[in-house]
Design an enzyme around this catalytic site. Sequence first.
Site, PDB file in Angstrom:
ATOM      1  CE  LYS A 116      38.984  38.809  39.194  1.00  0.00           C
ATOM      2  NZ  LYS A 116      38.659  39.481  40.429  1.00  0.00           N
ATOM      3  NE  ARG A 296      31.537  40.564  47.762  1.00  0.00           N
ATOM      4  CZ  ARG A 296      32.735  40.701  48.326  1.00  0.00           C
ATOM      5  NH1 ARG A 296      32.854  41.336  49.466  1.00  0.00           N
ATOM      6  NH2 ARG A 296      33.820  40.245  47.743  1.00  0.00           N
TER       7      ARG A 296
HETATM    8  P1  ADP Z   1      36.793  40.982  50.539  1.00  0.00           P
HETATM    9  O1  ADP Z   1      37.475  41.865  49.548  1.00  0.00           O
HETATM   10  O2  ADP Z   1      35.562  41.541  51.142  1.00  0.00           O
HETATM   11  O3  ADP Z   1      37.692  40.331  51.481  1.00  0.00           O
HETATM   12  P2  ADP Z   1      36.682  38.460  49.353  1.00  0.00           P
HETATM   13  O4  ADP Z   1      36.871  38.359  47.885  1.00  0.00           O
HETATM   14  O5  ADP Z   1      37.788  38.052  50.244  1.00  0.00           O
HETATM   15  O6  ADP Z   1      36.239  39.919  49.604  1.00  0.00           O
HETATM   16  O7  ADP Z   1      35.379  37.671  49.768  1.00  0.00           O
HETATM   17  C1  ADP Z   1      34.544  38.057  50.812  1.00  0.00           C
HETATM   18  C2  ADP Z   1      33.594  36.938  51.110  1.00  0.00           C
HETATM   19  O8  ADP Z   1      32.924  36.542  49.947  1.00  0.00           O
HETATM   20  C3  ADP Z   1      34.279  35.731  51.667  1.00  0.00           C
HETATM   21  O9  ADP Z   1      33.484  35.173  52.688  1.00  0.00           O
HETATM   22  C4  ADP Z   1      34.377  34.796  50.487  1.00  0.00           C
HETATM   23  O10 ADP Z   1      34.303  33.457  50.922  1.00  0.00           O
HETATM   24  C5  ADP Z   1      33.160  35.184  49.690  1.00  0.00           C
HETATM   25  N1  ADP Z   1      33.395  35.079  48.261  1.00  0.00           N
HETATM   26  C6  ADP Z   1      34.277  35.753  47.523  1.00  0.00           C
HETATM   27  N2  ADP Z   1      34.200  35.420  46.240  1.00  0.00           N
HETATM   28  C7  ADP Z   1      33.229  34.488  46.154  1.00  0.00           C
HETATM   29  C8  ADP Z   1      32.674  33.732  45.092  1.00  0.00           C
HETATM   30  N3  ADP Z   1      33.075  33.876  43.847  1.00  0.00           N
HETATM   31  N4  ADP Z   1      31.680  32.860  45.371  1.00  0.00           N
HETATM   32  C9  ADP Z   1      31.249  32.707  46.621  1.00  0.00           C
HETATM   33  N5  ADP Z   1      31.742  33.386  47.675  1.00  0.00           N
HETATM   34  C10 ADP Z   1      32.719  34.265  47.451  1.00  0.00           C
HETATM   35  P1  ADP Z   2      39.765  38.734  43.607  1.00  0.00           P
HETATM   36  O1  ADP Z   2      38.527  38.829  42.790  1.00  0.00           O
HETATM   37  O2  ADP Z   2      40.191  37.333  43.826  1.00  0.00           O
HETATM   38  O3  ADP Z   2      39.673  39.570  44.831  1.00  0.00           O
HETATM   39  P2  ADP Z   2      41.524  40.772  42.496  1.00  0.00           P
HETATM   40  O4  ADP Z   2      41.595  41.097  41.048  1.00  0.00           O
HETATM   41  O5  ADP Z   2      40.790  41.728  43.356  1.00  0.00           O
HETATM   42  O6  ADP Z   2      40.922  39.327  42.656  1.00  0.00           O
HETATM   43  O7  ADP Z   2      43.017  40.590  43.028  1.00  0.00           O
HETATM   44  C1  ADP Z   2      43.280  40.035  44.310  1.00  0.00           C
HETATM   45  C2  ADP Z   2      44.670  40.420  44.759  1.00  0.00           C
HETATM   46  O8  ADP Z   2      45.672  39.993  43.835  1.00  0.00           O
HETATM   47  C3  ADP Z   2      44.909  41.907  44.899  1.00  0.00           C
HETATM   48  O9  ADP Z   2      44.460  42.415  46.118  1.00  0.00           O
HETATM   49  C4  ADP Z   2      46.432  41.995  44.757  1.00  0.00           C
HETATM   50  O10 ADP Z   2      47.063  41.609  45.941  1.00  0.00           O
HETATM   51  C5  ADP Z   2      46.732  40.948  43.732  1.00  0.00           C
HETATM   52  N1  ADP Z   2      46.758  41.517  42.379  1.00  0.00           N
HETATM   53  C6  ADP Z   2      45.702  41.612  41.542  1.00  0.00           C
HETATM   54  N2  ADP Z   2      46.057  42.185  40.377  1.00  0.00           N
HETATM   55  C7  ADP Z   2      47.377  42.462  40.465  1.00  0.00           C
HETATM   56  C8  ADP Z   2      48.345  43.018  39.553  1.00  0.00           C
HETATM   57  N3  ADP Z   2      48.015  43.408  38.327  1.00  0.00           N
HETATM   58  N4  ADP Z   2      49.615  43.149  39.984  1.00  0.00           N
HETATM   59  C9  ADP Z   2      49.975  42.728  41.220  1.00  0.00           C
HETATM   60  N5  ADP Z   2      49.123  42.175  42.104  1.00  0.00           N
HETATM   61  C10 ADP Z   2      47.831  42.037  41.742  1.00  0.00           C
HETATM   62 MG    MG Z   3      39.384  41.556  44.910  1.00  0.00          MG
END
Ligand code: ADP
Ligand code: ADP
Ligand code: MG
Length: 657
Positions: A116, A296
């Site tokens: 990130k 993806r």
């Molecule tokens: P989305 O935004 O599509 O909901 P998520 O971050 O919730 O994405 O993850 C979608 C799928 O990918 C889920 O089945 C989760 O278990 C898998 N996943 C997400 N991050 C990882 C990771 N770092 N390693 C393995 N699987 C992951």
């Molecule tokens: P992941 O890789 O686990 O999906 P993200 O960076 O996409 O992580 O963040 C996941 C969730 O966390 C977002 O959908 C939002 O709900 C919350 N979030 C992330 N960044 C912020 C922020 N700067 N301020 C408030 N909420 C956040």
């Molecule tokens: Mg995310």
Amino acid sequence: MFKKILIANRGEIACRVMQTARAMGVGTVAVYSDADAGAKHVAMADEAVRIGPPAPAQSYLRGDAIIDAARATGAQAIHPGYGFLSENPEFVEAVEAAGLVFIGPSAGAIRAMGLKDAAKKLMAAAGVPVVPGYHGEDQEPGHLKVEAAAVGYPVLIKAVAGGGGKGMRRVDVPGEFMNALEAARAEALGAFGNDAVLIEKYVEEPRHIEVQVFGDGTHAVHLYERDCSLQRRHQKVIEEAPAPGMTAEIRAAMGQAGVRAAEAIGYEGAGTVEFIVDGSTGLRPDGFWFMEMNTRLQVEHPVTEAVTGVDLVEWQLRVASGEPLPMTQAEIPLKGHAFEARLYAEDVPKGFLPATGTLTHLAFAPGARVDSGVRAGDTISPHYDPMIAKLITHGATRAEALVRMERALAETQVAGLVTNLAFLRKLAAHRGFAAGDVDTGLIDRDVEMLSAEPVPCTRTRALAALGALGLHQGVPGIAPGFALWAPVEHVAQFSWKGEQSAARVSVTGPHDYEVVLEDGRHQLASKGGTWLMDGAKTSAHVVRNGAVVSVFFGNGYHFDLADPLDEGGEGSAGGNLIEAPMPGLVKAVFARAGQAVVKGDRLAVLEAMKMEHVLVAARDCTVAEVLVSAGAQVEAGAALIRLEPDPEAAEATEDAA
Ligand code: ADP
Ligand code: ADP
Ligand code: MG
């Protein structure tokens, strides 16, 4: 176009990809672990190859075994689905080194977005707005705390390698910073093997709005936005498209930012650019910031398909096989509104604990798209994600699509394990959500109301009574049966979450019943598969699986039939305690302490529901203690008579232990 592809995944996404491949005339190869040998995705594929034991590290994460399977079956390309190896650049390189096509972006594009912190620097350089914060190399805790103060509280500590909401902590005041940092690092190290973090300004009333992009390696288009603000612990629960309150101007600004992000890394295939939006001031063209890019196909891609009419998997296969992008930006339609709800095996009142078990019954209503990787009879195992299905509805307006979702949820039937269905249904009916007032805190604010367990009403229990007596499918052996059943009243006993119920059922016609409960009375009739209750048509449905009766009536309610008098019944004293099956009056007690009785001997008579109920010995044994006397008014479940333990049963238990 490819002749044959391998799908390196399982569950609903493997099935989803195969469905499109089949429609395009492309052959499909499934891979499976030992836990999935009988799974739906294996049954759907033209060919299937075993790749290892259940643990993902020994099966779905084994790139070498998957590439061998592709070679052995003559597949030309590999679709990774989501999760597992989908964002693993080494896997992409290995696939290409084997002379196969990876259906997705290049290893370089995945790497550019993989962490990130690096992704945010790259995006800032490409002119994409990013969340203000610290993305530096220096990870010394004291330094990070100084940077957090410079960013300004509240801040969010995020694992640079994070995903799935893991390794993230919100910090409101400086005093909490060090503890939160430690917790985020430990979680990140465990989940991703990398404990580096970044610090972001915590956006107030945050909304998560993401842009679906699609690239050919040089140029990209966007397929509008999805709002994924309904989250629990940073994980999406219900998604929709378009975003409530979106305007053409903001859509164009976000869409262009998404396209810029994709083109900056030469993106090929389907991807998602996630933005965090400040919801406290309403949507603004300058009020959104890049969070991360998911390189993806996303879990929630069907809502985009519903509003654009585009099959994103078809686009993936076309572009990966060398065809140009199927549409220009101007040609991509946007019609109506769509929702997706994620149905999981999880115990909501117990804090959303993932659940496992066998789906003894699974049925979906028409009127919704259902993406599912399981069928009735399949098992949700502890090895993988406990998702059962995704329900997707579309309508001309948001209100129409939401009403369809409420209905689809109310008409979904799952038995055999606990699910989040009732929670989703309450969420779909939530006032603020209906009004489009969404932010990532909505669920947490109302979590108590949303997770409250629905309690079965008298009509539901009346149906359970019929199920308990086996009458839910009509009176057995109609003509003679009617004569047999008609003059008699039957007592049904069942329990819900340990709460005993009893009902008196009279058969008043071949499909007509009168059911009297302690707290209500209903006339039920089943006419051509539809239940009439007190004369009104309802969409209720009753299913029986062994000693469980499931009544689907808005929500699913599951009743246990375990009879305390059954041999080996699971009474609290290991079957040695005879309890009152319903509230009533003890009319007579025949048993005496120390008396030897044989199976079938009458021990006591209970008068309940204006009927006499004889309690008999379920086995030869000795009466240990008599706990009531004639004339006593007892509650359901009251202990009446205790028997000496069965020496054979005790031995069997010891053996088992
Ligand atoms: P989305 O935004 O599509 O909901 P998520 O971050 O919730 O994405 O993850 C979608 C799928 O990918 C889920 O089945 C989760 O278990 C898998 N996943 C997400 N991050 C990882 C990771 N770092 N390693 C393995 N699987 C992951
Ligand atoms: P992941 O890789 O686990 O999906 P993200 O960076 O996409 O992580 O963040 C996941 C969730 O966390 C977002 O959908 C939002 O709900 C919350 N979030 C992330 N960044 C912020 C922020 N700067 N301020 C408030 N909420 C956040
Ligand atoms: Mg995310």
